[in-house]
Scaffold this active site. Structure first.
Site, mmCIF file in Angstrom:
data_model
loop_
_atom_site.group_PDB
_atom_site.id
_atom_site.type_symbol
_atom_site.label_atom_id
_atom_site.label_comp_id
_atom_site.label_asym_id
_atom_site.label_seq_id
_atom_site.Cartn_x
_atom_site.Cartn_y
_atom_site.Cartn_z
ATOM 1 N N ARG A 115 15.859 18.355 -4.650
ATOM 2 C CA ARG A 115 15.706 17.256 -5.211
ATOM 3 C C ARG A 115 15.666 15.976 -4.285
ATOM 4 O O ARG A 115 16.217 14.769 -4.815
ATOM 5 C CB ARG A 115 16.942 17.018 -6.348
ATOM 6 C CG ARG A 115 16.797 18.148 -7.395
ATOM 7 C CD ARG A 115 17.799 17.539 -8.593
ATOM 8 N NE ARG A 115 17.895 18.482 -9.563
ATOM 9 C CZ ARG A 115 18.613 19.581 -9.312
ATOM 10 N NH1 ARG A 115 19.627 20.100 -8.264
ATOM 11 N NH2 ARG A 115 18.550 20.729 -10.335
ATOM 12 N N LYS B 121 4.486 6.301 -1.971
ATOM 13 C CA LYS B 121 3.638 7.167 -2.796
ATOM 14 C C LYS B 121 3.416 8.358 -2.183
ATOM 15 O O LYS B 121 2.612 8.615 -1.183
ATOM 16 C CB LYS B 121 2.301 6.351 -3.402
ATOM 17 C CG LYS B 121 2.476 5.505 -4.375
ATOM 18 C CD LYS B 121 1.242 5.095 -5.150
ATOM 19 C CE LYS B 121 1.111 4.161 -6.129
ATOM 20 N NZ LYS B 121 -0.136 3.727 -6.689
ATOM 21 N N GLU C 234 -9.427 -0.245 4.671
ATOM 22 C CA GLU C 234 -8.070 -0.425 4.101
ATOM 23 C C GLU C 234 -7.230 -1.533 4.843
ATOM 24 O O GLU C 234 -6.562 -2.390 4.284
ATOM 25 C CB GLU C 234 -7.279 0.672 3.961
ATOM 26 C CG GLU C 234 -7.638 1.946 3.059
ATOM 27 C CD GLU C 234 -7.287 1.550 1.645
ATOM 28 O OE1 GLU C 234 -6.731 0.544 1.094
ATOM 29 O OE2 GLU C 234 -7.558 2.630 0.791
ATOM 30 N N LYS D 240 1.275 -4.775 2.957
ATOM 31 C CA LYS D 240 1.529 -3.643 2.034
ATOM 32 C C LYS D 240 3.062 -3.590 1.781
ATOM 33 O O LYS D 240 3.530 -3.462 0.626
ATOM 34 C CB LYS D 240 0.921 -2.223 2.791
ATOM 35 C CG LYS D 240 1.635 -0.765 1.886
ATOM 36 C CD LYS D 240 0.459 -0.465 1.122
ATOM 37 C CE LYS D 240 0.950 0.743 0.123
ATOM 38 N NZ LYS D 240 0.068 1.998 0.142
ATOM 39 N N GLU E 222 4.881 0.147 -9.131
ATOM 40 C CA GLU E 222 3.782 -0.065 -9.717
ATOM 41 C C GLU E 222 3.901 -0.392 -11.283
ATOM 42 O O GLU E 222 3.242 0.059 -12.052
ATOM 43 C CB GLU E 222 2.649 0.817 -9.421
ATOM 44 C CG GLU E 222 1.216 0.266 -9.852
ATOM 45 C CD GLU E 222 0.156 0.873 -9.211
ATOM 46 O OE1 GLU E 222 0.407 1.756 -8.392
ATOM 47 O OE2 GLU E 222 -1.021 0.819 -9.679
ATOM 48 N N ARG F 21 1.976 -4.434 -7.776
ATOM 49 C CA ARG F 21 1.523 -3.329 -6.908
ATOM 50 C C ARG F 21 0.009 -3.117 -7.017
ATOM 51 O O ARG F 21 -0.640 -2.574 -6.281
ATOM 52 C CB ARG F 21 2.347 -2.034 -6.820
ATOM 53 C CG ARG F 21 1.991 -1.161 -5.760
ATOM 54 C CD ARG F 21 3.107 0.057 -5.454
ATOM 55 N NE ARG F 21 2.668 0.918 -4.755
ATOM 56 C CZ ARG F 21 3.459 1.576 -3.882
ATOM 57 N NH1 ARG F 21 4.852 1.602 -4.164
ATOM 58 N NH2 ARG F 21 3.091 2.622 -2.872
ATOM 59 N N ASN G 274 -5.117 -1.899 -5.403
ATOM 60 C CA ASN G 274 -6.334 -1.117 -5.919
ATOM 61 C C ASN G 274 -7.600 -1.908 -5.783
ATOM 62 O O ASN G 274 -8.498 -1.494 -6.035
ATOM 63 C CB ASN G 274 -5.820 -0.676 -7.212
ATOM 64 C CG ASN G 274 -4.818 0.284 -7.423
ATOM 65 O OD1 ASN G 274 -4.520 1.091 -6.318
ATOM 66 N ND2 ASN G 274 -4.086 0.231 -8.375
ATOM 67 N N HIS H 240 -10.797 0.094 -5.591
ATOM 68 C CA HIS H 240 -10.457 1.476 -5.802
ATOM 69 C C HIS H 240 -11.081 1.972 -7.022
ATOM 70 O O HIS H 240 -11.362 3.159 -7.355
ATOM 71 C CB HIS H 240 -9.073 1.672 -5.845
ATOM 72 C CG HIS H 240 -8.459 1.815 -4.384
ATOM 73 N ND1 HIS H 240 -8.607 0.815 -3.473
ATOM 74 C CD2 HIS H 240 -8.011 2.800 -3.441
ATOM 75 C CE1 HIS H 240 -8.200 1.300 -2.262
ATOM 76 N NE2 HIS H 240 -7.642 2.331 -2.449
ATOM 77 N N HIS I 127 -13.255 5.004 -6.389
ATOM 78 C CA HIS I 127 -12.852 6.394 -6.971
ATOM 79 C C HIS I 127 -13.980 6.812 -7.832
ATOM 80 O O HIS I 127 -14.146 8.053 -7.562
ATOM 81 C CB HIS I 127 -11.478 6.476 -7.755
ATOM 82 C CG HIS I 127 -10.434 6.336 -7.177
ATOM 83 N ND1 HIS I 127 -9.148 5.646 -7.672
ATOM 84 C CD2 HIS I 127 -9.958 6.581 -5.870
ATOM 85 C CE1 HIS I 127 -8.042 5.797 -6.489
ATOM 86 N NE2 HIS I 127 -8.701 6.192 -5.490
ATOM 87 N N HIS J 48 -13.332 7.771 1.792
ATOM 88 C CA HIS J 48 -12.555 7.153 1.048
ATOM 89 C C HIS J 48 -12.794 5.381 1.344
ATOM 90 O O HIS J 48 -12.994 4.693 0.578
ATOM 91 C CB HIS J 48 -11.100 7.407 1.195
ATOM 92 C CG HIS J 48 -10.255 6.384 0.338
ATOM 93 N ND1 HIS J 48 -10.229 6.199 -1.094
ATOM 94 C CD2 HIS J 48 -9.237 5.572 0.579
ATOM 95 C CE1 HIS J 48 -9.611 5.444 -1.591
ATOM 96 N NE2 HIS J 48 -8.750 4.757 -0.489
#
Lengths: 367, 367
Positions: free
Chosen positions: B123, B144, B186, B228, B238, B242, B246, B249, B253, B266
């Site tokens: 955990r 993330k 980025e 960031k 998010e 946040r 994106n 993105h 994507h 990417h």
């Protein structure tokens, strides 16, 4: 209906306990702001599902929700990464989104599995616990969720608190007597670690609890959940205090590993484990009545208080040492100092435990 | 060495950026209180491992740590539940315990995968990021972590912050030029959403960045990580802000899904996506220079600014609609209103995007 709160600041949530709550699930989920626009995913097993899934689905639909369900085989083997992945696949197929919730309808296995899906899917969606066993009063509160690895139980998991816990006493009526007793082991444990008065009450009401008297059962679950909630509120991620919830579990887990689940259910194993811990407590200076009253409380609800003789002590010790590896090389024991009071000890010598395991096989009384 | 902090109260952590940091990893881990008694598990891939694993292991051992390693095949296909389970198996075999840490040595794939192991094992255990790509300046900060499901990227994951991020600029020298450019996408994105001055600086220093000049690269990564960190500190999970990370993105994507990774990396996909977002911004009232300067900044570091014509617009739109399913039925776009300023819009009509995708294929200049 009884209600209590697990206090965890912005993650606080209520536990509702009462009769007929399943039919009010739709209202309660609406009250707690769950989205009717996003699908709900109910996870249940093939023993509980046939009994309650239709009625839960109907009440949710009547309140405007859009529930879909996933039924897993009953039993511990469903707490696997494979089943976990199948549920995620289902979630993707039905378009579960960030505003969706996962609902666990079942006992501890379903709660742990569905909870881990809720923790992991899109890095966490909302989660609702609808426990249908007495044992699950323990696992459904506190946010510990997990699946098993073939080599270790509960090793893959998270802390993910539910939005609410909905405990319908009617669902407990379908429990086999052995599971009732097994569940009461965790109820009594909550008394033994925290609340002497409640241990007395359990003694006085053992018959009513075994008969599933709704008033007695409702009170017992309320008290058990209250202790769990108080401990979890103090220490959500088990940095210290929360470890007291493991009373009887160090020995208990070793017994489960050696005996197998068919011979010793979880509650039975920790019943014997709690008696072993009480012996340890007395050895370390607690009054003899700590042992006697622990044994009495567990015996009154028909839980085993001695260890089947054929279980090999060396193998039990091996299983204990396996656990030790994960406690940075120390055996950690929760030891009672009085009824309702425990301390955490990491200075316990393995010879003492060996002697206690041997004694658990023959003990009829202390003297 | 530059240092900055991600402010998340008790989960705050530092990012160290500089040359030669890998050889100081032992000291830095000691400084941050990682346990020398419990094993450390280094996760890396078969491209980065041969270059840096031995030296990292040596420096950790010299500081008294007990590191073990697990090497996965390089590439996105390692971000699977199967590889995840193999690493957990390894962790169990070497006796990783609650005081242990998992160390990610590699790019974004390794960081996401190792981070999810750290989040799930028992955990949650401690986690250290040692990014070895420019692109990973983004993914290694903010917590993330995830693995992929065959039907969806990053769908199984958690928010799990590292204890520290250790960015050794020397490790970037082994990057192929195409990955350098991709990573700079980025970096420039962080300017475009937050800091006009920094976009100017990137324009003026494009040559130095492409030449991996340590001073320029160190500053760029410091600034990128700072943006960031500022955003993540405001909105860890998010809930709102946040999402500005994106930028580019949503379209990006979809382009990745349709083109495949070999055709569009990417950074390349989001470069085109950011230009599409800038077009959208101008359409919604931003000055034309938002488009021109976005296109210029990305072009200066050699990133693509137009879309390969053979990519089918209908298929790109389908991929966009697939994403939409998870935004409660709305397309969510990050749209620039000025250089260094964006807003989040969910009122974007799919016809507009269709027109923009078509335009991205032929656009040489706006006029």
């Amino acid at each position: 209906m009884r209600e209590l709160t697990v206090n965890l600041e912005e993650r606080s949530y209520p536990i509702y306990i009462g009769e007929g709550l399943l039919t009010r699930a739709g209202d309660l989920l609406l009250k707690h702001g769950l989205s009717t626009k996003s699908p709900l995913l109910i996870v249940t097993d093939d023993r509980v599902g046939p009994l309650y899934l239709d009625s839960l689905t109907s009440t949710l639909e009547a309140s405007g929700f859009n529930p879909v369900s996933f039924v897993v085989p009953a039993g511990e083997q469903s707490k696997s990464l494979d089943v976990f992945q199948s549920i995620i696949t289902k979630a993707l197929e039905v378009g579960l989104d960030r505003k969706s919730a996962v609902i666990a309808l079942g006992g501890g296995v379903v709660g742990d599995l569905a909870g881990y899906v809720a923790a992991a899917y899109m890095r966490g969606v909302r989660f609702v616990q609808i426990p249908t066993t007495i044992l699950a009063h323990d696992s459904s509160v506190g946010g510990k969720v997990a699946v098993n690895h073939p080599k270790a139980k509960n090793i893959i998991g998270a802390f993910h608190q539910p939005e609410l816990v909905l405990y319908d006493l009617d669902t407990l009526k379908s429990l086999p007597p052995r599971e009732v007793r097994s569940g009461l082991a965790e109820v009594i444990k909550h008394g033994l670690i925290w609340d002497e008065e409640f241990v007395k009450w359990c003694d006085d009401n053992a018959e009513r609890l075994l008969a599933l008297d709704p008033e007695a059962l409702g009170y017992a679950l309320y008290k058990g959940c209250s202790v769990k909630a108080a401990v979890v509120s103090e220490d959500e991620t088990e940095q210290g205090l929360r470890a007291i919830l493991n009373l009887g579990h160090t020995i208990g887990h070793a017994l489960e590993a050696v005996a197998g689940y068919n011979e010793l259910q979880h509650g039975e194993a920790i019943s014997i484990g709690m008696i072993g811990s009480a012996m340890l407590g007395v050895q370390l200076g607690a009054p003899i009545e700590v042992y006697e009253r622990t044994r009495r409380a567990l015996g009154l609800v028909g839980l085993p208080t001695t260890l089947p003789e054929h279980l090999n002590t060396d193998r039990i010790m091996e299983a204990l040492m396996h656990d030790k590896k994960f406690g940075e090389g120390k055996l950690v024991f929760v030891v009672p100092t009085a009824i309702g009071k425990v301390e955490i000890r990491n200075d316990i010598r393995s010879e003492w435990i060996f002697a206690i395991v041997e004694r658990l096989k023959r003990e009829e009384s202390w003297t």
